[in-house]
Design a protein around this motif. Structure first.
Motif, PDB file in Angstrom:
ATOM      1  N   PHE A   1     -33.773   2.282   3.247  1.00 21.30           N
ATOM      2  CA  PHE A   1     -34.144   3.189   2.276  1.00 21.30           C
ATOM      3  C   PHE A   1     -34.690   4.689   3.320  1.00 21.30           C
ATOM      4  O   PHE A   1     -34.468   5.618   3.050  1.00 21.30           O
ATOM      5  N   HIS A   2     -34.888   4.163   4.554  1.00 19.68           N
ATOM      6  CA  HIS A   2     -35.488   5.308   5.394  1.00 19.68           C
ATOM      7  C   HIS A   2     -34.097   6.105   5.936  1.00 19.68           C
ATOM      8  O   HIS A   2     -34.168   7.616   5.778  1.00 19.68           O
ATOM      9  N   VAL A   3     -33.053   5.385   6.040  1.00 24.64           N
ATOM     10  CA  VAL A   3     -31.741   6.241   6.441  1.00 24.64           C
ATOM     11  C   VAL A   3     -31.140   7.008   5.299  1.00 24.64           C
ATOM     12  O   VAL A   3     -30.805   8.156   5.611  1.00 24.64           O
ATOM     13  N   LEU A   4     -31.455   6.573   3.980  1.00 24.24           N
ATOM     14  CA  LEU A   4     -30.835   7.131   2.922  1.00 24.24           C
ATOM     15  C   LEU A   4     -31.744   8.452   2.483  1.00 24.24           C
ATOM     16  O   LEU A   4     -31.249   9.177   1.934  1.00 24.24           O
ATOM     17  N   ARG A   5     -33.110   8.341   2.994  1.00 21.89           N
ATOM     18  CA  ARG A   5     -33.759   9.412   2.761  1.00 21.89           C
ATOM     19  C   ARG A   5     -33.783  10.601   3.942  1.00 21.89           C
ATOM     20  O   ARG A   5     -34.186  11.608   3.906  1.00 21.89           O
ATOM     21  N   MET A   6     -33.254  10.381   5.048  1.00 21.64           N
ATOM     22  CA  MET A   6     -32.981  11.216   5.954  1.00 21.64           C
ATOM     23  C   MET A   6     -32.160  12.447   5.424  1.00 21.64           C
ATOM     24  O   MET A   6     -31.264  12.338   4.681  1.00 21.64           O
ATOM     25  N   ASP A   7     -32.646  13.601   5.798  1.00 22.59           N
ATOM     26  CA  ASP A   7     -32.140  14.809   5.360  1.00 22.59           C
ATOM     27  C   ASP A   7     -30.555  14.780   6.479  1.00 22.59           C
ATOM     28  O   ASP A   7     -30.433  14.204   7.434  1.00 22.59           O
TER      29      ASP A   7
END
Lengths: 197, 197
Positions: free
Chosen positions: B29-35
């Motif tokens: 999820f962290h990686v999906l949320r990165m701009d």
């Protein structure tokens, strides 16, 4: 030893949630040892996931489409919406197989210390959904933390004049746990939320 | 929820050492949320590290050159070589600031159950280095595990006819630890390896 370039690699991994410096070092070496083909397919897998996965325009959950399966589904109870802090919380609630309504992701919780107020969360979107008239119950499933509790109170105040039920998931002693090993706050909550048998 | 593509993303992270399914989900999820810009620079950092970092042709440690700083350095004592299982072990030993010799990475330890025998390790390379004549002491710093102990015994046997000292790092009670809380094996080792005061 080339500290510089390797330190940068370690930093790449230690910025991920839950990864300390020692884990990041082990992961760094693991990635350096991957053969070129495995590394390329590892990178491509992550890139592809980012390209294909989006957040649902209605609930904010994860989907490969514009609208997610749960929001689209006519089999899910549209009269109840479960409010969660993060998209991943939907996974954990779905795993229980005890909930058959819809979801709404806030993308966080109210936290004045971190500068996160109601405007930074998907609260307006929730109000819009409620005002469409189909929702009869808002089940607040924010975490039992200071921020989660503040968010729950805020939502409860905001929605109290509407003719809907506002509920919150129960907090109490874990299944399989004992009274002896429950912390005092959980035990206190469990007593206050006691149910008539 | 699109389980399929997300499951693949979670698997990409759970194949990394020390990352379970729950951590991999949070990282996903962290990686999906990165701009997009942060994601691109994150990926580029990892790629660049892989392109620039190599394993030293002499010791097997990490370097940006063909030969690492420690092997190149004339300030390091070339008469002693410390044998370690993994390149990362060099970092931890360097951090102690107690060792000023050279290193040799085996890339593992002897483990018949995993099909790893002496031929899969950088043992021949070590013998070659010893046979060049400059090395007077081989300090074996393999881990105090079944495999690490077996590797230490193997090396000790292999080198015993050469006119060099073969030593092993000491095992004993941790600094700041107590006898009461030491496990019986460590305490046993500490007694057997007792030093005259």
């Amino acid at each position: 030893m080339s500290e510089n370039q390797f330190q940068k690699l370690v930093s790449s991994f230690s910025l991920l949630p839950g990864i300390g410096k020692k884990s990041a070092t082990r992961i760094g070496f693991h990635v350096l040892r991957m053969d070129p083909a495995s590394f390329q397919s590892w990178i491509n897998g992550i890139k592809e996931a980012r390209e294909r996965l989006h957040f649902c325009q209605i609930c904010g959950g994860l989907t490969e489409e514009t609208i997610c399966n749960i929001c689209e589904s006519s089999k899910r109870d549209a009269s109840i919406v479960c409010v969660v802090e993060q998209p991943e919380d939907i996974f954990f609630i779905e795993n229980t197989k005890e909930y058959f309504g819809k979801y709404h992701v806030l993308n966080g919780s109210i936290s004045p210390l971190d500068g996160i107020g109601p405007d930074q969360l998907r609260i307006n979107e929730l109000i819009h959904r409620v005002d469409e008239g189909e929702i009869l119950e808002v089940l607040v499933a924010t975490n039992p933390t200071l921020e989660g509790d503040a968010t729950a109170s805020y939502l409860s105040n905001l929605l109290k004049n509407r003719d809907i039920r506002i509920s919150r998931i129960a907090h109490g002693i874990t299944i399989g746990g004992t009274i002896e090993y429950s912390d005092q706050y959980t035990l206190g909550k469990a007593i206050k939320s006691r149910l008539t048998l």
